[in-house]
Design a protein around this motif. Sequence first.
Motif, short mmCIF file in Angstrom:
data_model
loop_
_atom_site.label_atom_id
_atom_site.label_comp_id
_atom_site.label_asym_id
_atom_site.label_seq_id
_atom_site.Cartn_x
_atom_site.Cartn_y
_atom_site.Cartn_z
N PHE A 117 0.80 -1.22 0.00
CA PHE A 117 0.00 0.00 0.00
C PHE A 117 0.83 1.27 0.00
CE2 PHE A 117 -2.05 -3.49 2.20
CZ PHE A 117 -3.14 -3.69 1.37
N GLY A 118 2.14 1.14 0.01
CA GLY A 118 3.00 2.30 0.02
C GLY A 118 4.31 2.00 0.72
N VAL A 119 5.12 3.03 0.89
CA VAL A 119 6.41 2.90 1.57
C VAL A 119 6.24 3.42 2.99
CG1 VAL A 119 8.85 3.49 1.53
CG2 VAL A 119 7.58 3.32 -0.62
N ALA A 120 6.37 2.54 3.96
CA ALA A 120 6.24 2.93 5.37
C ALA A 120 7.53 3.59 5.81
CB ALA A 120 5.93 1.71 6.22
N THR A 121 7.46 4.86 6.17
CA THR A 121 8.65 5.62 6.54
C THR A 121 8.86 5.70 8.04
OG1 THR A 121 7.39 7.69 6.41
CG2 THR A 121 8.58 6.98 4.42
N SER A 122 7.83 5.45 8.84
CA SER A 122 8.00 5.38 10.29
C SER A 122 6.80 4.68 10.90
CB SER A 122 8.21 6.76 10.91
OG SER A 122 7.02 7.53 10.83
N PHE A 123 7.04 4.16 12.11
CA PHE A 123 6.03 3.42 12.87
C PHE A 123 6.02 3.91 14.31
CE2 PHE A 123 7.99 0.78 9.70
CZ PHE A 123 6.95 0.06 9.11
N ALA A 124 4.87 3.85 14.94
CA ALA A 124 4.79 3.97 16.40
C ALA A 124 4.32 2.63 16.93
CB ALA A 124 3.82 5.08 16.81
N LEU A 125 5.08 2.08 17.90
CA LEU A 125 4.81 0.75 18.43
C LEU A 125 4.66 0.81 19.94
CD1 LEU A 125 7.51 -1.23 16.42
CD2 LEU A 125 5.05 -1.33 16.04
N ARG A 126 3.68 0.11 20.45
CA ARG A 126 3.47 0.00 21.89
C ARG A 126 4.51 -0.94 22.49
NH1 ARG A 126 -1.18 -1.61 21.50
NH2 ARG A 126 -0.94 -3.83 21.94
N LEU A 127 5.01 -0.61 23.69
CA LEU A 127 6.05 -1.38 24.36
C LEU A 127 5.53 -1.99 25.66
CD1 LEU A 127 8.94 1.24 24.00
CD2 LEU A 127 8.47 -0.71 22.50
N HIS A 128 6.25 -3.00 26.15
CA HIS A 128 5.92 -3.68 27.39
C HIS A 128 7.12 -3.63 28.34
CE1 HIS A 128 2.29 -5.76 25.77
NE2 HIS A 128 2.96 -5.66 24.64
N PRO A 129 6.88 -3.57 29.62
CA PRO A 129 8.00 -3.70 30.56
C PRO A 129 8.65 -5.08 30.43
CG PRO A 129 6.02 -2.87 31.67
CD PRO A 129 5.59 -3.32 30.30
N LEU A 130 9.97 -5.10 30.35
CA LEU A 130 10.71 -6.37 30.24
C LEU A 130 12.14 -6.16 30.74
CD1 LEU A 130 10.37 -9.33 29.29
CD2 LEU A 130 11.41 -8.62 27.12
N PRO A 131 12.35 -6.26 32.05
CA PRO A 131 13.69 -6.04 32.60
C PRO A 131 14.70 -7.08 32.16
CG PRO A 131 12.00 -5.93 34.33
CD PRO A 131 11.34 -6.48 33.10
N VAL A 132 14.27 -8.33 32.03
CA VAL A 132 15.20 -9.41 31.75
C VAL A 132 14.44 -10.58 31.14
CG1 VAL A 132 14.92 -10.54 34.01
CG2 VAL A 132 17.10 -10.77 32.79
N VAL A 133 15.14 -11.39 30.37
CA VAL A 133 14.60 -12.66 29.90
C VAL A 133 15.57 -13.77 30.29
CG1 VAL A 133 13.31 -11.69 27.96
CG2 VAL A 133 15.66 -12.44 27.62
N THR A 134 15.04 -14.96 30.38
CA THR A 134 15.87 -16.15 30.56
C THR A 134 15.85 -16.95 29.27
OG1 THR A 134 15.45 -16.24 32.93
CG2 THR A 134 16.22 -18.26 31.88
N ALA A 135 17.03 -17.36 28.84
CA ALA A 135 17.15 -18.16 27.63
C ALA A 135 17.80 -19.49 27.97
CB ALA A 135 17.97 -17.44 26.58
N MET A 136 17.25 -20.57 27.45
CA MET A 136 17.81 -21.90 27.59
C MET A 136 18.03 -22.49 26.21
SD MET A 136 15.40 -23.63 30.53
CE MET A 136 15.12 -22.83 32.12
N LEU A 137 19.20 -23.06 26.01
CA LEU A 137 19.47 -23.86 24.81
C LEU A 137 19.92 -25.23 25.28
CD1 LEU A 137 19.83 -24.27 21.76
CD2 LEU A 137 22.14 -23.28 21.98
#
Length: 473
Positions: free
Chosen positions: A198-218
């Motif tokens: 529909f066109g060229v998107a030149t900027s976005f506004a996005l809602r954010l969430h609190p996220l101090p830390v994540v845990t990752a396991m592999l």
Amino acid sequence: MTPGGMDGTALAGLREGLAGEVIVPGDPAYDEARTIFNAMIDRRPAMIVQCESQDDVSRAVAFGRDRGLRIAVRGGGHSVAGMSLCDDGLVIDLRRMRAVTVDPGARVARVGGGAVMRDLDRATEPYELATTGGRVSTTGVGGFVLGGGTGWLDRAFGLACDHLLSVDLVTAQGEALHTSEDEHPELFWALHGGGGNFGVATSFALRLHPLPVVTAMLLMWRPGAGRHVACAYRDFLESAPDEIGGGLLYLTAPPEDFVPADMVNKLACAVIVTFTGREQQARSIAAPLLHLGHDAEMITELPYADLQCMLDDPPGYRNYWSAEYLDAFPDPAVNLFCARATDMVIPSPSQHVLFPQGGAVARGPADYPVPWRRAPWIVHPFGLWEDPADDDRARRWARATREDVRPWSSGAVYLNFIGAEGEDRVIAGFGPENCQRLTEVKARYDPDNVFRLNHNIKPRPAGQKAAAGMAGR
């Protein structure tokens, strides 16, 4: 005449009015500017316009449209089909428009159209805020969000498009529009999964969430344990809390300290667990997986931005990806999935992936043109290899993987996970029930299908039914 049949006066006029730069064949920067993530794609545009402002984008669109040039739009350059490049046409390159500003009080990020995930994640990190992003840091934010957007945080927070507050867009007429729920609402709806149609998107506004830390396991196992691990992983995810994300995959074991020497550069079965919280709680929740007797592990707390960089796919490889979205993943599907892993092109960065959905993804707005959000499982053959002699083998592996699990397919598909697979798949990506509405939006904002180098929606006047053949010319 200049490349593409344009006269030098017109090209000089375009250059004079731009804040950015125009690159044409023969310029020292040309080959670097046309290089994208998928090394299989080798296209030679007549010009690459590296834009620095929305006005630059408007000028470039008008220039290309008035001269009948094919127009491609480049953000992160991660389209596996190479849709961000074209032969003999004009590429609108947004990489200079990558600024990200954060309003921590409002929990909103404003993101330039050329930003990649790394730009967004590092900008929000100091405020301990985040939003659903792609699973690697080099993915372009624009194409990702406009296509729907699934990542490590989606079960907890929802799809990336669910967080859209507004989009600034340049239409095929060169007009700059601000879209939101209150401004051009039908166009704003279409941008929740409709891609770059529909066109060229030149900027976005996005809602954010609190996220101090994540845990990752592999966690990693030798491949003989794969079927047992896959069944256990499936059963675990079916009752896991929304804060748990990740995936099950077969991959080439990397040369890391935590990997036994006899596993390095060989096929392994792995489970990735992400958790939007502390390690102690993650270990408690993931106990059923931790008790399976894995052969290698890496478990850590870290900022989300660091998680996003951990599994970055290296550039310079040949790529072919596809996906099948499943309503169920019963034992027969598990058996086929695990058996197909041995066909991967290894040793390489290729991955044979099962992703879970559910949680906030499934609870998100049913109205958006992302019909795949209700499927609980995704099978995603993700091929990366170096030798062109492996091209056919890699494609066959990806297609065979899809065919194996097709009896359990939902029929829908996330188009950012696939290349050019035909019109039926495009319709499946938007949902047949959404196609009429999307083609009417297209007819209003891009009646001549200027933006057709994508998973294309052809413009169709109101009241005329969309049908097979919707995808563009």
